[in-house]
Design a protein around this motif. Structure first.
Motif, PDB file in Angstrom:
ATOM      1  N   GLY A 124       0.845  -1.053   0.000  1.00 22.65           N
ATOM      2  CA  GLY A 124       0.000   0.100   0.035  1.00 22.65           C
ATOM      3  C   GLY A 124       0.821   1.294  -0.046  1.00 22.65           C
ATOM      4  O   GLY A 124       2.194   1.295  -0.265  1.00 22.65           O
ATOM      5  N   THR A 125       0.206   2.337   0.398  1.00 21.80           N
ATOM      6  CA  THR A 125       0.979   3.642   0.166  1.00 21.80           C
ATOM      7  C   THR A 125       1.880   4.121   1.352  1.00 21.80           C
ATOM      8  O   THR A 125       2.753   5.056   1.346  1.00 21.80           O
ATOM      9  N   GLY A 126       1.567   3.108   2.432  1.00 20.98           N
ATOM     10  CA  GLY A 126       2.340   3.365   3.605  1.00 20.98           C
ATOM     11  C   GLY A 126       2.370   2.270   4.655  1.00 20.98           C
ATOM     12  O   GLY A 126       1.850   0.994   3.983  1.00 20.98           O
ATOM     13  N   TRP A 127       2.891   2.478   5.803  1.00 21.54           N
ATOM     14  CA  TRP A 127       3.015   1.376   6.885  1.00 21.54           C
ATOM     15  C   TRP A 127       1.643   1.546   7.999  1.00 21.54           C
ATOM     16  O   TRP A 127       1.768   2.520   8.412  1.00 21.54           O
ATOM     17  N   ALA A 128       0.922   0.707   7.853  1.00 17.63           N
ATOM     18  CA  ALA A 128      -0.298   0.677   8.750  1.00 17.63           C
ATOM     19  C   ALA A 128      -0.228  -0.678   9.515  1.00 17.63           C
ATOM     20  O   ALA A 128      -0.705  -1.688   8.898  1.00 17.63           O
ATOM     21  N   PRO A 129       0.181  -0.568  10.788  1.00 14.48           N
ATOM     22  CA  PRO A 129       0.235  -1.833  11.540  1.00 14.48           C
ATOM     23  C   PRO A 129      -1.200  -2.469  11.709  1.00 14.48           C
ATOM     24  O   PRO A 129      -1.455  -3.724  11.973  1.00 14.48           O
ATOM     25  N   ASP A 130      -2.520  -1.763  11.530  1.00 16.78           N
ATOM     26  CA  ASP A 130      -3.659  -2.212  11.585  1.00 16.78           C
ATOM     27  C   ASP A 130      -4.078  -2.907  10.355  1.00 16.78           C
ATOM     28  O   ASP A 130      -5.166  -3.272  10.332  1.00 16.78           O
ATOM     29  N   ASP A 131      -3.316  -2.912   9.455  1.00 16.85           N
ATOM     30  CA  ASP A 131      -3.634  -3.183   7.884  1.00 16.85           C
ATOM     31  C   ASP A 131      -2.643  -4.021   7.483  1.00 16.85           C
ATOM     32  O   ASP A 131      -1.849  -3.649   6.337  1.00 16.85           O
ATOM     33  N   PRO A 132      -2.310  -5.067   7.811  1.00 20.86           N
ATOM     34  CA  PRO A 132      -1.159  -5.967   7.476  1.00 20.86           C
ATOM     35  C   PRO A 132      -1.539  -6.571   5.937  1.00 20.86           C
ATOM     36  O   PRO A 132      -2.323  -6.386   5.385  1.00 20.86           O
ATOM     37  N   SER A 133      -0.109  -7.050   5.253  1.00 21.56           N
ATOM     38  CA  SER A 133      -0.328  -7.326   3.957  1.00 21.56           C
ATOM     39  C   SER A 133       0.012  -9.029   3.838  1.00 21.56           C
ATOM     40  O   SER A 133       0.993  -9.383   4.390  1.00 21.56           O
ATOM     41  N   ILE A 134      -0.585  -9.723   3.084  1.00 24.97           N
ATOM     42  CA  ILE A 134      -0.393 -11.057   3.051  1.00 24.97           C
ATOM     43  C   ILE A 134       0.708 -11.434   2.359  1.00 24.97           C
ATOM     44  O   ILE A 134       1.185 -10.565   1.452  1.00 24.97           O
ATOM     45  N   ALA A 135       1.865 -11.944   2.707  1.00 28.36           N
ATOM     46  CA  ALA A 135       3.138 -12.423   2.170  1.00 28.36           C
ATOM     47  C   ALA A 135       3.218 -13.731   1.670  1.00 28.36           C
ATOM     48  O   ALA A 135       3.366 -14.656   2.312  1.00 28.36           O
ATOM     49  N   LEU A 136       3.172 -13.644   0.338  1.00 22.30           N
ATOM     50  CA  LEU A 136       3.389 -14.889  -0.345  1.00 22.30           C
ATOM     51  C   LEU A 136       4.800 -15.298  -0.449  1.00 22.30           C
ATOM     52  O   LEU A 136       5.725 -14.677  -0.101  1.00 22.30           O
ATOM     53  N   PRO A 137       5.292 -16.553  -1.013  1.00 23.49           N
ATOM     54  CA  PRO A 137       6.746 -16.763  -0.896  1.00 23.49           C
ATOM     55  C   PRO A 137       7.403 -16.000  -2.160  1.00 23.49           C
ATOM     56  O   PRO A 137       6.625 -15.345  -2.825  1.00 23.49           O
ATOM     57  N   SER A 138       8.605 -16.133  -2.049  1.00 26.59           N
ATOM     58  CA  SER A 138       9.562 -15.151  -2.732  1.00 26.59           C
ATOM     59  C   SER A 138       9.351 -15.466  -4.506  1.00 26.59           C
ATOM     60  O   SER A 138       8.935 -16.572  -4.673  1.00 26.59           O
ATOM     61  N   PRO A 139       9.776 -14.621  -5.230  1.00 28.39           N
ATOM     62  CA  PRO A 139       9.642 -14.996  -6.601  1.00 28.39           C
ATOM     63  C   PRO A 139      10.541 -16.129  -6.810  1.00 28.39           C
ATOM     64  O   PRO A 139      10.013 -17.070  -7.826  1.00 28.39           O
ATOM     65  N   THR A 140      11.713 -16.472  -6.476  1.00 30.61           N
ATOM     66  CA  THR A 140      12.412 -17.497  -6.658  1.00 30.61           C
ATOM     67  C   THR A 140      11.595 -19.066  -6.239  1.00 30.61           C
ATOM     68  O   THR A 140      11.590 -19.767  -7.197  1.00 30.61           O
ATOM     69  N   ALA A 141      10.642 -18.753  -5.524  1.00 28.26           N
ATOM     70  CA  ALA A 141       9.787 -20.047  -5.020  1.00 28.26           C
ATOM     71  C   ALA A 141       8.543 -20.046  -6.109  1.00 28.26           C
ATOM     72  O   ALA A 141       8.482 -21.062  -6.366  1.00 28.26           O
ATOM     73  N   LEU A 142       8.114 -18.820  -6.365  1.00 30.79           N
ATOM     74  CA  LEU A 142       7.095 -18.972  -7.461  1.00 30.79           C
ATOM     75  C   LEU A 142       7.564 -19.570  -8.661  1.00 30.79           C
ATOM     76  O   LEU A 142       6.928 -20.648  -9.415  1.00 30.79           O
ATOM     77  N   ALA A 143       8.517 -19.270  -9.152  1.00 30.07           N
ATOM     78  CA  ALA A 143       9.580 -20.019 -10.477  1.00 30.07           C
ATOM     79  C   ALA A 143       9.712 -21.422 -10.083  1.00 30.07           C
ATOM     80  O   ALA A 143       9.660 -22.087 -10.893  1.00 30.07           O
TER      81      ALA A 143
END
Length: 794
Positions: A48-67
């Motif tokens: 998002g446009t900033g860091w909001a501790p009450d609005d976390p972001s889903i963290a997927l595996p890294s691009p090397t993992a996706l490949a």
């Protein structure tokens, strides 16, 4: 529609749409129905446009993992999830994916790139881009082009021959453009003498004119430095507002005749076209796409990406019913590194560590942890709720651990000008008496107070350090204080922020309690391993090793982790090593352990996915998207050392496994390598110029997943006269021509058709030319594990 809208705009309004109005967005023009276009970093989550501790972001595996999944459909699912996250966070354009190639394993953003192979990188990128765009959210495939390393990335000139550019480095970008990608990001570096933000031959001539790209070209942040050069060189959007070369300067360049207004109009049309595509122009629209469960996608993607590199005597999967005690060893076993450093960082809603995942999955088993060896050069954040106050603004919020970090908007939508500093405050109750170490890391001026005593006052970086270096190269100061068990003390960390600079902040309050010596920690781990049924050792890199902003200096695991593995393996022959690294590391003990699982940076569900794979609930489905060396000196392309500001790609098209084939030195693990929990027999291979048809059977006792890999290469002598110049520089011995994932039950036979694109048979020589002759086509389990070969004549 866009032509009519452009006619309604003044020159000043047009130019305003081509530059950031702040760190992440373009301005709105309500009278034509245009809303502000918002961008956000990716590629494993949407910050998002900033860091909001009450609005976390889903963290997927890294691009090397996706490949490593070798699965474009899985990549599309990942993209759909992040498109969904973008919509939730009000983001119109996700800044990714990264398709720069893994030319050297030392590349600092190796983990953020997909592969050393252009075909694999391109196909995974297409899946991801289409998934994001399914939600009506744009992407910017990056970084066009040659940003394959971090050293001097802002100024270095990369010299790449025309053939290597076309066949290798531009190929993933071209594939995304062909598939309908809406955006491209230009790189910081120069290519062949021209800064990429001003590189007309590549951005205008190739990308827009030759390929017919109708989307936008956005600069990397602060990569555009030349007003007229960038305008004439194919750039459409210069970001961010900070130190932007356009605005009034570009208006003046148009009025003076240096830049034609028709060129500005083309850029504006592209911006408006993007706005229409993402629902920011006219009536707001949002396409219906089935909503995905983020935890489930993150879990499944992680498991499918894990590469089982070694599995002696079927050490895996573990049989839960036969276990009574498991040793889980390593600092990263409890402090899992789930994402890489730099702009790829997000704050996930939770992180499941390997220790936590195994403990949950084995409720009747004694799962015990020992640190063994700690590679982290910085102390981890004090892991307890901490109150944060934005000084000057008076805004307060709480974080689960004593660390804050953001780029862009501030928590609470506070204006940066209102903030004079930051304060982290918490009550800490020691569980042990003795010497406790507290640490300050980040940038700016700090004051650390513990129990009323000033432990540190000062600035960690020297004066004049640039903002990018401050953010990407944090420093640390430690202080020791004697504390008594059970007696609470107040801990306060204050940070002074220069006026107007609160849009970029990093501050961490680290802590380490009294403990045994480094030798003692290894002894403790060895003793635990000796008395356990199985020893699971988690090793890996740190943010100070793998991150945007700098390249690696070595492939060795940091600290004493190699020594830890050797000693644990000597104490327990059932030692399983989990490698938590986003890119290749040296594994000198590889032949001395029972099993090795490569987990990359596995995202927020790391430990849960790992437990499922180790216990056989899911099969490790990954295959290597890059070659893993046995020794650093074996790498055909290794060091990144600009000379007089230049790096020359003298190897041409011979990168990755293509270069390894020339050396004749076998790597530790070849491109495409990866074991599973079943076996496969390849039955037949039939080939035409457009497809390979492979029939194979699951000959094991479990349902399994196979990646059928098809390689092509010259069979015998290749012709010498190709193209208008009549030259054919050395072709690789073989190159990836196609691939497809296959799932089958025990005893099941399946037939798959793998398309072979026309480019399989072509080289670039002032145009694309098909090379006639005989080709050897191989269906393989991995590059070094061919199963069937056929010959095709063109």
């Amino acid at each position: 529609m866009t032509d009519e809208l452009v006619k309604q705009l003044t020159l000043e309004e047009k130019v305003s749409l081509l530059a950031g109005q702040d760190f992440w967005s373009l301005p709105a023009i309500p009278r034509i129905g245009l809303r502000s276009l918002v961008m956000s970093d990716g590629p494993i989550g949407v910050r998002g446009t900033g860091w909001a501790p009450d609005d976390p972001s889903i963290a997927l595996p890294s691009p090397t993992a996706l490949a490593a999944t070798w699965d474009p459909a899985m990549a599309r699912t990942a993209g759909r999830l992040l498109g969904q996250e973008s919509r939730r966070k009000g983001v119109h354009v996700l800044l990714g994916p990264t398709v720069n190639l893994q030319r050297t394993p030392l590349g600092g953003r190796h983990f953020e790139c997909y592969s050393e192979d252009p075909l694999l990188s391109g196909e995974i990128a297409v899946g991801f881009v289409l998934g994001v765009q399914d939600h009506g959210v744009g992407t910017t495939v990056k970084h066009l082009v040659g940003n394959d390393f971090e050293t001097e990335r802002m100024t270095v000139d990369v010299r790449i021959g025309a053939r290597a550019l076309r066949e290798v480095y531009l190929a993933p970008f071209e594939r995304v453009v062909q598939a309908g990608g809406w955006g491209v990001m230009s790189a910081y570096n120069g290519v062949n003498g021209l800064s990429m933000a001003s590189n007309g031959p590549l951005q205008s001539d190739v990308l827009k004119d030759e390929w017919g790209f109708d989307g936008v070209v956005v600069s990397d942040w602060r990569a555009a430095r030349d007003t007229v050069g960038a305008a004439l060189g194919g750039l459409d959007i210069a970001m961010p507002a900070l130190e932007n070369p356009w605005g009034d300067k570009l208006v003046a360049a148009v009025r003076s005749g240096e830049v034609a207004e028709e060129l500005i109009d083309d850029k504006v049309r592209r911006v408006l076209r993007l706005a229409a595509r993402v629902g920011a122009l006219g009536a707001a629209t949002e396409p219906y796409v089935e909503q995905l469960d983020g935890d489930s996608v993150a879990h499944d993607l992680a498991a499918r990406s894990f590469v089982l590199a070694r599995n002696e005597h079927y050490a895996l999967p573990l049989e839960a019913a036969a276990l009574t005690k498991i040793a889980v060893i390593g600092a990263l076993a409890t402090d899992a590194r789930v994402l890489g450093g730099g702009s790829a960082q997000v704050t996930p809603p939770h992180v499941i560590s390997p220790f936590e995942g195994l403990s949950r999955a084995l409720p009747g088993v004694d799962v015990v942890h020992a640190v063994g060896a700690d590679p982290r050069p910085f102390l981890p954040a004090l892991p307890q709720p901490t109150e944060v106050t934005l000084l000057g603004a008076g805004h307060r919020f709480e974080v689960p651990a004593a660390a804050v970090r953001w780029i862009g908007d501030l928590p609470g939508a506070i204006a940066p000008a209102e903030v004079t500093g930051l304060e982290l405050r918490t009550m800490f109750t020691p569980s042990e008496s003795g010497e406790h170490t507290f640490a300050v890391s980040g940038f700016g001026s700090f004051e650390l107070v513990v129990d009323g005593h000033n432990l540190y006052v000062g600035t960690l970086h020297p004066p004049g350090t640039g903002r990018a270096d401050l953010l990407l190269s944090p420093r640390e100061h430690r202080a020791i204080v004697e504390l008594a068990s059970g007696v609470p003390v107040e801990v306060v960390l204050r940070q002074i922020i220069q006026p107007g600079l609160a849009h970029t902040v990093s501050a961490t309050l680290g802590h380490q309690g009294p403990g045994v010596s480094a030798d003692g920690m290894i002894d403790e781990a060895v003793a635990l391993a000796r008395e356990s049924d199985v020893a699971i050792v988690v090793v890996g890199t740190t943010e100070q090793v793998e991150s945007e902003g700098f390249d690696r200096t070595s492939l060795a695991l940091p600290g004493r982790q190699d020594e830890l593995v050797v000693r644990v393996a000597a104490a327990n022959p059932r030692t399983i090593v989990v490698v938590n690294a986003g890119s290749p590391v040296l594994l000198p003990w590889a032949n001395d352990v029972a099993a090795i699982v490569l987990t990359w940076f596995p995202g927020q569900e790391a430990g849960a996915a790992l437990a499922d794979v180790l216990l056989g609930v899911q099969e490790p489905g990954g295959r290597l998207p890059t070659t893993w060396p046995r020794r650093e000196q074996d790498c055909p392309i290794f060091a990144v050392q600009p000379r007089d500001g230049v790096v020359s790609y003298d190897e041409g098209v011979m990168i990755g496994y293509r270069a390894w084939d020339l050396t004749g030195v076998p790597p530790l693990y070849a491109f495409g390598h990866g074991l599973g929990y079943t076996t496969w027999t390849y039955e037949t291979l039939a080939v035409t110029a457009t497809e390979a048809v492979v029939t194979l059977t699951n000959t094991g006792a479990r349902t399994g997943r196979e990646i059928v890999q098809v390689y092509a290469g010259p069979s015998g002598e290749a012709p010498s006269g190709v193209g208008p110049r009549g030259v054919l520089p050395g072709r690789p011995q073989r190159w990836l021509a196609g691939f497809v994932p296959v799932t089958a039950h025990p005893g099941e036979t399946v037939t798959v058709r793998i398309p072979l694109p026309e480019r399989t048979w072509q080289v670039w020589d002032e145009g694309w030319h098909t090379v006639p002759g005989a080709y050897a086509i191989t269906a393989a389990h991995a590059l070094d594990d061919p199963r069937l070969t056929a010959t095709l004549s063109l």
